[in-house]
Design an enzyme around this catalytic site. Sequence first.
Site, PDB file in Angstrom:
ATOM      1  N   PHE A  14      -5.775  -4.130   3.571  1.00  0.00           N
ATOM      2  CA  PHE A  14      -6.484  -3.762   4.807  1.00  0.00           C
ATOM      3  C   PHE A  14      -5.587  -3.125   5.861  1.00  0.00           C
ATOM      4  CE2 PHE A  14      -8.234  -7.800   3.060  1.00  0.00           C
ATOM      5  CZ  PHE A  14      -9.354  -7.251   2.450  1.00  0.00           C
ATOM      6  N   ALA A  19      -5.807   5.378   5.613  1.00  0.00           N
ATOM      7  CA  ALA A  19      -6.608   6.409   6.269  1.00  0.00           C
ATOM      8  C   ALA A  19      -7.839   6.783   5.446  1.00  0.00           C
ATOM      9  CB  ALA A  19      -5.758   7.644   6.581  1.00  0.00           C
ATOM     10  N   ARG A  64      -5.177   7.621  17.161  1.00  0.00           N
ATOM     11  CA  ARG A  64      -6.497   7.559  16.513  1.00  0.00           C
ATOM     12  C   ARG A  64      -7.517   6.857  17.416  1.00  0.00           C
ATOM     13  NH1 ARG A  64      -9.127   8.416  11.422  1.00  0.00           N
ATOM     14  NH2 ARG A  64      -7.291   9.476  10.600  1.00  0.00           N
ATOM     15  N   GLU A 118     -12.549   3.005   5.596  1.00  0.00           N
ATOM     16  CA  GLU A 118     -12.511   2.470   6.958  1.00  0.00           C
ATOM     17  C   GLU A 118     -13.814   2.583   7.744  1.00  0.00           C
ATOM     18  OE1 GLU A 118      -9.038   5.011   7.352  1.00  0.00           O
ATOM     19  OE2 GLU A 118      -8.156   3.475   8.624  1.00  0.00           O
ATOM     20  N   GLN A 164       0.831  -1.202   0.000  1.00  0.00           N
ATOM     21  CA  GLN A 164       0.000   0.000   0.000  1.00  0.00           C
ATOM     22  C   GLN A 164       0.864   1.249   0.000  1.00  0.00           C
ATOM     23  OE1 GLN A 164      -2.257  -1.978   3.556  1.00  0.00           O
ATOM     24  NE2 GLN A 164      -3.330  -0.096   3.111  1.00  0.00           N
TER      25      GLN A 164
END
Lengths: 781, 495
Positions: A245, A528, A327, A731, A214
Amino acid sequence: MSADLLEKTEAGTSTSQVVGKSYKHDSAEKHVSGTATYIDDMIEPYGTLHVAPGYVLHEACGRLTTIDLSAVRAAPGVVAVLEAADIPGVNDCSPAMGDDPVFVSDRIAFHGQLVFLVVAESRLQARKAVQLARIEVEAETPLVSVADALKAEQKVLPDYEFRRGAPEATMERSAHTVKSSFALGGQEHFYLEGQMAFAVPGEDGDMLVHSSTQHPTEVQHTVAKVLGVDEAAVTVEVRRMGGAFGGKESQANQWAALAALAANATGRPCKCRLDRDDDMILTGKRHDFLVDVEAGCDAAGKIEAVQINLNSRCGHSADLSLGINDRAMFHADNSYFYPEVLIRSKRLKTNTVSNTAFRGFGGPQGMFAAERLMDAIAIKMGQDPLDVRKANFYREGENTTPYGQSVDEHDVLAALVDELEESSEYRVRRKAVDAFNAENTILKKGIALTPVKFGISFTLTHLNQAGALVHLYRDGSVHLNHGGTEMGQGLYQKVAQIAATEMGVRLEKVKITATNTSKVANTSPTAASSGTDLNGMAAAIACREIVGRLKTFVAQQFEVSEDDIELVDDQMLICGKQKLSIKELAQLAYEHRIHLSSSGFYKTPKIIWDRERVKGRPFLYFSYGASCSEVVIDTLTGEMKVERVDVLHDVGKSLNPALDIGQIEGGFVQGMGWLTTEELWFDDAGRLRTHAPSTYKIPTATDVPEIFNVALYESDGNPEPTIYRSKAVGEPPLMLPISVFCAINDAVASLNKGVLPTLDAPATPEAILKAVKAIKVGEEG
Amino acid sequence: MRTAIRFLRKGQIVELDRFEPTTTLLDYLRLSERSTGTKEGCGEGDCGACTIALGRLRDGKLIYEPVNSCILLLGQIDGCELVTVEDLEGPDGLHPVQKALVELHGSQCGFCTPGFVMNLFTLYHANTPGLTRQDVNTWIAGNLCRCTGYRPIVDAALEACRDGLNDVFAARAMETESKLAALQDAQDIHVGDDERFFFAPSSFQRLLETYGEHPEATLVSGSTDVGLWVTKHLRDLPKVIFLGRVNGLSTCYEDEQGIRLGAGASYAVAEQFLKSIDPDLEVVISRIGSKQVRASGTVGGNIANGSPIGDMPPMLIALGAEIELQSNRGRRTLPLESFFIDYGKQDIAENEVLTSISVPRLSADEQFRAYKITKRFDQDISAVMAAFCLTVKDGVVERARMAFGGVAGIPKRASSAEAALVGSSLEDPGSWQDALNAIESELVPLTDMRASSTYRRDIVRGLLEKALLEISASSSQKTRVHGQRELVEGGAHVS
């Protein structure tokens, strides 16, 4: 970037917009016919070698006393065996902190930490040779669980907290207080295509790496660092991943480094494809947590003060734990206003593989804590949990988060929840559930409706940038490239729809191309949920640049106003009448020496975050959703079935409803697995024992409820100037199935009114039965 | 004797006379043929990404079954038609299942998709009238998708199967049948030499002779267990004897006393016989492994490998099944429960082969219940497998047989609880207490990644209570979250 480019957020003037339509995934035909090429499917150049990693089989930590690889080197087909001393550059594949060695040579810190690499003529030969290693360890007792690390006070990063007011004191004055402590499990990504990299050496020390990642730029940096060459010598390319993922954000680095090290050492192309068991043992997972929540509220159940402790297992190194735990804190409010609040985070160090990014990036764990709190208040005060939730929603005058950002769209949240409450017939079904429970002693039902509010933007602000590269060729075809990666989410198609709309061509004219660090450099990870927001805008900006040049040229050439020129459906219209085809236009422009290529660059506006002072606006906006789930449990065995789910989700103005629904449904089922059947089980020696699909159970089709109503919220569009007023969708849906867990909790709670169940997540049959037994004797969670 | 295997591929006969005894079908496809459409997801038959379809003749008719190619040995496909994802596109373009998956957005990352396509291809060819969502769910339980959440895949399956059979494979079925018929022969197959070979005997006699000569050889039936010795433990198995061609070894029949299953019968075949005994057999078998595993794996293998966590032995022991063993010294029969001596130790001599299983029918006063408790409903190894067979006269338990998997080193009966239950009244739950207490104290299960010891004990007790509640029918309330027994009793099929 000019201001007017940013301002133009609605789809252009085109009469047949390509955005907003449910185009299928760009590779759908190739997927179903087996012709979509994943890295292991590429034709291997002559002489390709295969690698297999070697690690200590039985111990998790301790000093290495013997490393005898002589039998490995002598095994059939073995070309090279590499160790730490063979690394020409820096022995590190961490994303930032420098604490993840590619190989260790003196001690191991977790089970599966690599000691060596075998390079052989075939993959089977490499794997068999690995078995011949003789490594001895002076074993030490590992810290395995969150509790172990809390007790030993071992941390990978400093503690961090958000505070507003004096919740400790306020709580003492509150009419009611509730508290709950619980364990929240981790999660294996289980991308169907395992970690994979293929390195092809070139001249002058160049290295081309095909990596299932990614974050191609980070793989590029890692390979350059490990080989000790300039970043310019390394090119990383990825056309598609078979799922990621978050598991291929930082943790694709090591496998690419191994392939590159082997290719560098042998001068031959080298392939690294992990066996599934190795993949699950050697790569990090979603962080598991031990959480304490405590709140004081008034007689109506409205919260006055909250304290939350978030203790997470980070593993042996920092990896992305800073952002992930931040987060979690950013989402420990979910949709609720905490007038006074203290959120504390501990980032614990254990002798386990380093935990990493996973869809939601800590957000789900924080949000879960908030929902647990709502249930606790409702159960202790004898109210319907939905009423407690609604009473505590952000609203006008009560819309500042614990970290100081205001929640501007609280009306959307309230309206969306009201609509779902209506469409799911929550109140009627609540009564039906109660009636069922009154009549049944073995089976019990539960229902819950929970909201999702998820902050969009990287909280590491500088990552909120993206680049694109667009060429218009002389036959009118368009080459599209950007920094985003395709892992199945349909990003390539969404960005192609944007490019087609901007260029005024049919979608078929836009050539989707593999992400490549030599085309668009210094990219951010596709993470994100930001892939479309960032890369879609960058591509639009590149297209607008080319279209702008074309319009200027045409205006001069045909002596018309630029405002009268329109590009649509492969045609150039002047005052609504066709003048030239895109092919004729491109050719003509070329002949007049108009530059038909452009890069595009975008950076998210408005965001600023001062982590030290806990101040700013980390998120450009929030994505909202809600879901209502009904379950039935068996009080004799703990078995559970999800009977019905209703989802309403806000994606702003959808760029592609079919792809968005796909993200919502897929995210829901993945999140449901996290909270129900997916259990990571480590033995006392610190070894993960659920390291294959035979023992680690992700949902199958039967686990999906028979009634699964998923709808997009009728939105006026994102109030922020995102690409065509859309909202991120990657997400947020993962957190929708917290309602499944809350419904299970509701079913257990029905056994002894007023007692908070001791249910931990994942709610496996065993966890459910344990909670059933506990509540029957009045034990509280 | 033949020295090559033969199979049908894209309409042509392929003969292979040189391969390692343990070469998997997947490695053959990806590394030798370079047909890379078929993917490796896990290498242990649990994710379904490597699913291919095998066409076989059953009673002379062509059927297609899904198989996990990652753990199937190449030699096993002798006499079959091998169909992979590359083969489906016809002159009119994509196959109906491919088309439906595209149109209904059934793929995201696409890596699991070829496996789904091939499994749905076999569903399409099963041509089941009145196909339901639940039918599809069960059919695809062996295919994992991490992206879509399955809803669009199930929609696509229903859509593709709505209009009946209409593809090139159906059109040329008769031709395929005759080609496959021509491949069937009564020859032994031997590929390799005396030290390393894949041997597929065609008769009991040749099987027993060869196993007598090579007692260290590995017997392979479905390869759903042995396949993992190859792909995961990287074991070198130089001598492989494949049982799939032994004439009569897969034969099943039923008579008045009961059912006789050939040890080589796959679950898929055995289930067709066993389900007539009690609905719970169908319910449990539909959850053993997956469609792929049940097409390859055999009931005989589930017994002979001696696993303490197999699902069939507890059910068969509760039913009072007997097994037959043969060697070149003769044959013998014994009750299944005495086959299991201790963990890893069975009553089987060197070069003895399990040949059949005889399962008696329930008498009118016998009641049977079976429960498979797992973390995930489908395709999961049991934490506990429980089976109960009670003889009830005038509401009183006269005899009880209870057997459990996952609670000890072997499939285990609970003799104290059985004794305690005798004489209990079904109408008086108070009279069950001795048995419920006994079962909790007599079984001492282990803790492992599937379940803790405490949980296993709790559910063993809970399941006995559930069985008694169901058999006594003391209340009309529901007793199962998935309600599949009720579905079967109502005339539906769950497998």
